[in-house]
Motif scaffolding. Structure first.
Motif, PDB file in Angstrom:
ATOM      1  N   ASP A  99       0.828  -1.210   0.000  1.00 43.46           N
ATOM      2  CA  ASP A  99       0.000   0.000   0.000  1.00 43.46           C
ATOM      3  C   ASP A  99       0.860   1.257   0.000  1.00 43.46           C
ATOM      4  N   GLY A 100       0.287   2.328  -0.537  1.00 41.19           N
ATOM      5  CA  GLY A 100       0.847   3.655  -0.341  1.00 41.19           C
ATOM      6  C   GLY A 100       2.129   3.955  -1.069  1.00 41.19           C
ATOM      7  N   ARG A 101       2.301   3.474  -2.276  1.00 39.20           N
ATOM      8  CA  ARG A 101       3.500   3.819  -3.035  1.00 39.20           C
ATOM      9  C   ARG A 101       3.407   5.237  -3.570  1.00 39.20           C
ATOM     10  N   GLN A 102       4.461   5.730  -4.188  1.00 40.06           N
ATOM     11  CA  GLN A 102       4.546   7.123  -4.602  1.00 40.06           C
ATOM     12  C   GLN A 102       3.661   7.428  -5.816  1.00 40.06           C
ATOM     13  N   VAL A 103       3.104   8.633  -5.795  1.00 38.30           N
ATOM     14  CA  VAL A 103       2.389   9.136  -6.956  1.00 38.30           C
ATOM     15  C   VAL A 103       3.435   9.674  -7.926  1.00 38.30           C
ATOM     16  N   ARG A 104       3.619   8.991  -9.031  1.00 38.22           N
ATOM     17  CA  ARG A 104       4.654   9.377  -9.989  1.00 38.22           C
ATOM     18  C   ARG A 104       4.423   8.652 -11.309  1.00 38.22           C
ATOM     19  N   ALA A 105       4.893   9.261 -12.380  1.00 37.76           N
ATOM     20  CA  ALA A 105       4.792   8.652 -13.699  1.00 37.76           C
ATOM     21  C   ALA A 105       6.001   7.786 -13.999  1.00 37.76           C
ATOM     22  N   ILE A 107       8.661   5.316 -12.827  1.00 47.61           N
ATOM     23  CA  ILE A 107       8.859   4.409 -11.698  1.00 47.61           C
ATOM     24  C   ILE A 107      10.168   3.631 -11.806  1.00 47.61           C
ATOM     25  N   THR A 108      11.019   3.981 -12.762  1.00 43.85           N
ATOM     26  CA  THR A 108      12.197   3.159 -13.050  1.00 43.85           C
ATOM     27  C   THR A 108      13.265   3.219 -11.974  1.00 43.85           C
ATOM     28  N   ILE A 138       0.439   0.345 -10.097  1.00 44.49           N
ATOM     29  CA  ILE A 138       1.074  -0.783 -10.769  1.00 44.49           C
ATOM     30  C   ILE A 138       2.353  -1.169 -10.039  1.00 44.49           C
ATOM     31  N   TRP A 139       2.747  -2.410 -10.182  1.00 50.52           N
ATOM     32  CA  TRP A 139       4.016  -2.884  -9.628  1.00 50.52           C
ATOM     33  C   TRP A 139       4.451  -4.117 -10.416  1.00 50.52           C
ATOM     34  N   HIS A 140       5.753  -4.258 -10.580  1.00 43.05           N
ATOM     35  CA  HIS A 140       6.282  -5.445 -11.262  1.00 43.05           C
ATOM     36  C   HIS A 140       7.746  -5.630 -10.898  1.00 43.05           C
ATOM     37  N   CYS A 141       8.301  -6.774 -11.261  1.00 43.35           N
ATOM     38  CA  CYS A 141       9.690  -7.080 -10.924  1.00 43.35           C
ATOM     39  C   CYS A 141      10.645  -6.405 -11.903  1.00 43.35           C
ATOM     40  N   ASP A 169      12.389  -4.948   2.804  1.00 43.52           N
ATOM     41  CA  ASP A 169      13.165  -3.712   2.693  1.00 43.52           C
ATOM     42  C   ASP A 169      12.234  -2.562   2.322  1.00 43.52           C
ATOM     43  N   ASP A 170      12.789  -1.349   2.263  1.00 35.97           N
ATOM     44  CA  ASP A 170      11.994  -0.151   1.977  1.00 35.97           C
ATOM     45  C   ASP A 170      12.180   0.369   0.553  1.00 35.97           C
ATOM     46  N   LEU A 171      12.728  -0.423  -0.328  1.00 41.11           N
ATOM     47  CA  LEU A 171      12.951   0.011  -1.707  1.00 41.11           C
ATOM     48  C   LEU A 171      11.617   0.180  -2.439  1.00 41.11           C
ATOM     49  N   THR A 172      11.608   1.030  -3.461  1.00 38.49           N
ATOM     50  CA  THR A 172      10.346   1.372  -4.126  1.00 38.49           C
ATOM     51  C   THR A 172      10.403   1.297  -5.651  1.00 38.49           C
TER      52      THR A 172
END
Length: 296
Positions: A99-105, A107-108, A138-141, A169-172
């Motif tokens: 939950d709660g990831r950053q609002v951004r276009a 994501i790389t 969205i999220w992916h590996c 971990d706290d990586l995003t």
């Protein structure tokens, strides 16, 4: 060069959905540089208290500009005459939603891989109209199969849990949120995903509207284009072969054929230069469907 989705075999994650996270909207995302500096957390919370929920984040100003290409699977949306858009298939959430990831276009976060511009158009199926103010996560590996938040998990080893896994971990990297504009459009800048044990290549998606989840799904890439990407660096560093779509149990059982992205090479002579990928996502904004929970 345009690669249309294959019409091959049947539907996408190796995990059962975590029921709690499937029914609640994510925490208020952290405003990114693309947001309006005047939109404060206090203002978002105030709007949420009035029932606006997470869709209040639409005022952050990160919604992308509409792109006509994303409307190709919903011809009726432009004319209002007919509507070919159907509800997007519900798919397992998988173990790696946060939950709660950053609002951004974009994501790389500097991750290497073939650049992908992902263009989504969210359509309200009941009235066949673009759905504005939908929050799309969205999220992916990455190219080697690692998810941010879970980099201690070896992608070459089968997951031992069928439900949500607590982050390590706290990586995003390769996670982000956008809010649909008046045309129902959002756009992300990312990379072509890699793969991990037991899965074909995919991108996870959640759509929120009115403070609740309206869709949980996955997007796939056509196998012929993935065959070419897999031969490039850093993808070819994988020690084991990826699954093709037809061998992925979630693709075949949960509507994968209807979730294949249409892709276009940025440079017809160089796949490494990048791709655009687009799809229309049909949702019922008033519904609260539980994601699919079937397990192998």
């Amino acid at each position: 060069m345009i690669i249309e989705p294959a019409r091959d075999r049947a539907t996408g994650d190796r995990a059962q959905v975590h029921a709690d996270s499937a029914q609640r909207a994510p925490e208020s995302p952290t405003p990114h540089a693309c947001g309006d500096a005047s939109t404060t957390r206090r203002r978002l919370l105030a709007m949420a208290s009035l029932g606006a929920g997470l869709t209040a984040a639409g005022l952050v100003g990160c919604a992308s500009k509409p792109d006509p290409a994303t409307a190709s699977t919903a011809p009726g949306a432009a004319t209002g005459a007919t509507c070919d858009t159907v509800l997007a298939p519900e798919v397992v959430e998988g173990p790696y939603f946060i939950d709660g990831r950053q609002v951004r276009a974009d994501i790389t976060e500097g991750k290497p891989g073939v650049p992908v511009t992902l263009r989504l158009k969210v359509i309200s199926v009941p009235d066949c109209a673009p759905l504005p103010n939908a929050t799309v996560s969205i999220w992916h590996c990455d190219a080697l199969g690692y998810y941010s938040g879970y980099t201690k998990n070896d992608p070459d080893v089968q997951a031992t849990s069928g439900v949500h896994i607590e982050p390590t971990d706290d990586l995003t990297f390769l996670r982000g949120v956008q809010v649909s504009d008046a045309a129902g459009a959002v756009e992300f800048r990312t990379i072509y995903p890699g793969w991990y044990f037991g899965r074909a290549i995919h991108i996870h998606v959640k759509v929120f509207h009115g403070g609740h989840v309206t869709h949980t799904g996955q997007f796939y890439f056509d196998d012929p284009i993935t065959d070419q990407v897999a031969a490039l660096e850093p993808y070819r560093q994988h020690d084991f072969p990826r699954l093709r779509n037809s061998d992925d149990r979630y693709f075949t059982r949960q509507g994968g054929l209807r979730s294949v992205l249409a892709t276009t090479q940025v440079d017809a002579g160089s796949l490494a230069a990048g791709l655009t990928a687009s799809i229309t996502v049909g949702v019922d904004p008033d519904a609260t469907p539980a994601p699919a929970t079937s397990r192998p």
